[in-house]
Structure formats: C-alpha cells, structure tokens
Motif scaffolding. Structure first.
Motif, PDB file in Angstrom:
ATOM      1  N   ALA A 114       0.849  -1.186   0.000  1.00  0.00           N
ATOM      2  CA  ALA A 114       0.000   0.000   0.000  1.00  0.00           C
ATOM      3  C   ALA A 114       0.883   1.234   0.000  1.00  0.00           C
ATOM      4  O   ALA A 114       2.087   1.150   0.240  1.00  0.00           O
ATOM      5  CB  ALA A 114      -0.897   0.004   1.226  1.00  0.00           C
ATOM      6  N   TYR A 115       0.289   2.363  -0.292  1.00  0.00           N
ATOM      7  CA  TYR A 115       1.008   3.632  -0.206  1.00  0.00           C
ATOM      8  C   TYR A 115       0.817   4.231   1.178  1.00  0.00           C
ATOM      9  O   TYR A 115      -0.203   3.996   1.834  1.00  0.00           O
ATOM     10  CB  TYR A 115       0.482   4.603  -1.269  1.00  0.00           C
ATOM     11  CG  TYR A 115       1.155   4.421  -2.615  1.00  0.00           C
ATOM     12  CD1 TYR A 115       2.084   5.337  -3.072  1.00  0.00           C
ATOM     13  CD2 TYR A 115       0.871   3.325  -3.410  1.00  0.00           C
ATOM     14  CE1 TYR A 115       2.712   5.172  -4.297  1.00  0.00           C
ATOM     15  CE2 TYR A 115       1.492   3.149  -4.630  1.00  0.00           C
ATOM     16  CZ  TYR A 115       2.411   4.076  -5.068  1.00  0.00           C
ATOM     17  OH  TYR A 115       3.040   3.913  -6.275  1.00  0.00           O
ATOM     18  N   VAL A 116       1.807   4.983   1.621  1.00  0.00           N
ATOM     19  CA  VAL A 116       1.739   5.742   2.864  1.00  0.00           C
ATOM     20  C   VAL A 116       2.169   7.169   2.553  1.00  0.00           C
ATOM     21  O   VAL A 116       2.901   7.415   1.594  1.00  0.00           O
ATOM     22  CB  VAL A 116       2.636   5.145   3.977  1.00  0.00           C
ATOM     23  CG1 VAL A 116       2.123   3.782   4.411  1.00  0.00           C
ATOM     24  CG2 VAL A 116       4.078   5.046   3.541  1.00  0.00           C
ATOM     25  N   ILE A 117       1.698   8.118   3.359  1.00  0.00           N
ATOM     26  CA  ILE A 117       2.041   9.525   3.157  1.00  0.00           C
ATOM     27  C   ILE A 117       3.038   9.932   4.230  1.00  0.00           C
ATOM     28  O   ILE A 117       2.797   9.748   5.422  1.00  0.00           O
ATOM     29  CB  ILE A 117       0.774  10.402   3.203  1.00  0.00           C
ATOM     30  CG1 ILE A 117      -0.150  10.021   2.044  1.00  0.00           C
ATOM     31  CG2 ILE A 117       1.141  11.889   3.154  1.00  0.00           C
ATOM     32  CD1 ILE A 117      -1.470  10.762   2.000  1.00  0.00           C
ATOM     33  N   ASN A 118       4.168  10.495   3.794  1.00  0.00           N
ATOM     34  CA  ASN A 118       5.207  10.878   4.755  1.00  0.00           C
ATOM     35  C   ASN A 118       5.016  12.313   5.245  1.00  0.00           C
ATOM     36  O   ASN A 118       4.091  13.013   4.848  1.00  0.00           O
ATOM     37  CB  ASN A 118       6.605  10.644   4.164  1.00  0.00           C
ATOM     38  CG  ASN A 118       6.895  11.519   2.971  1.00  0.00           C
ATOM     39  OD1 ASN A 118       6.494  12.675   2.895  1.00  0.00           O
ATOM     40  ND2 ASN A 118       7.630  10.971   1.997  1.00  0.00           N
ATOM     41  N   ASP A 119       5.913  12.750   6.117  1.00  0.00           N
ATOM     42  CA  ASP A 119       5.806  14.053   6.775  1.00  0.00           C
ATOM     43  C   ASP A 119       5.994  15.252   5.859  1.00  0.00           C
ATOM     44  O   ASP A 119       5.789  16.380   6.276  1.00  0.00           O
ATOM     45  CB  ASP A 119       6.812  14.143   7.921  1.00  0.00           C
ATOM     46  CG  ASP A 119       6.462  13.222   9.074  1.00  0.00           C
ATOM     47  OD1 ASP A 119       5.296  12.791   9.155  1.00  0.00           O
ATOM     48  OD2 ASP A 119       7.347  12.930   9.890  1.00  0.00           O
ATOM     49  N   SER A 120       6.365  15.030   4.607  1.00  0.00           N
ATOM     50  CA  SER A 120       6.515  16.166   3.696  1.00  0.00           C
ATOM     51  C   SER A 120       5.169  16.646   3.157  1.00  0.00           C
ATOM     52  O   SER A 120       5.089  17.653   2.459  1.00  0.00           O
ATOM     53  CB  SER A 120       7.470  15.820   2.549  1.00  0.00           C
ATOM     54  OG  SER A 120       6.939  14.780   1.755  1.00  0.00           O
TER      55      SER A 120
END
Length: 56
Positions: free
Chosen positions: A2-8
């Motif tokens: 799956a995709y995850v969203i990072n802190d950027s």
C-alpha cells in the motif's frame, strides 16, 4: 503493498481527489487507509511534494 504519506505532506488535497477508492483522509497531514489502498499510485502521480510512497 500500500502507499503511505510521509511528513513532507502539505495537506493540499490533490491526492484525496485522485484516489479511485477513497481511502485518503484529511488531517494535519493526509493519511491512507492501508487496508483499502489498491496500490495504484494515483496519489503519488499528482502530489506536488512526493509525499505518498509505496510502503516497504
């Protein structure tokens, strides 16, 4: 996978509008429900800062 969203993430909402299964939620930074993500990459393709990435 799956995709995850990072802190950027800048919380612009571009990814949420493109997700075909609606698994991206708004917050301080956006988040992806990994159990619903179909690993299509639509979110990553439209993100101006490259925040969504495939989870290892």
């Amino acid at each position: 996978m799956a995709y995850v969203i990072n802190d950027s993430c800048i919380a612009c909402g571009a990814c949420q509008a493109e997700c075909p299964v609606g698994c991206i939620s708004e917050g301080d930074i956006y988040s992806i429900d990994e159990s619903q993500c179909i690993d299509c990459g639509s979110c990553a393709a439209v993100c101006p800062v490259g925040a969504p990435n495939p989870e290892d």
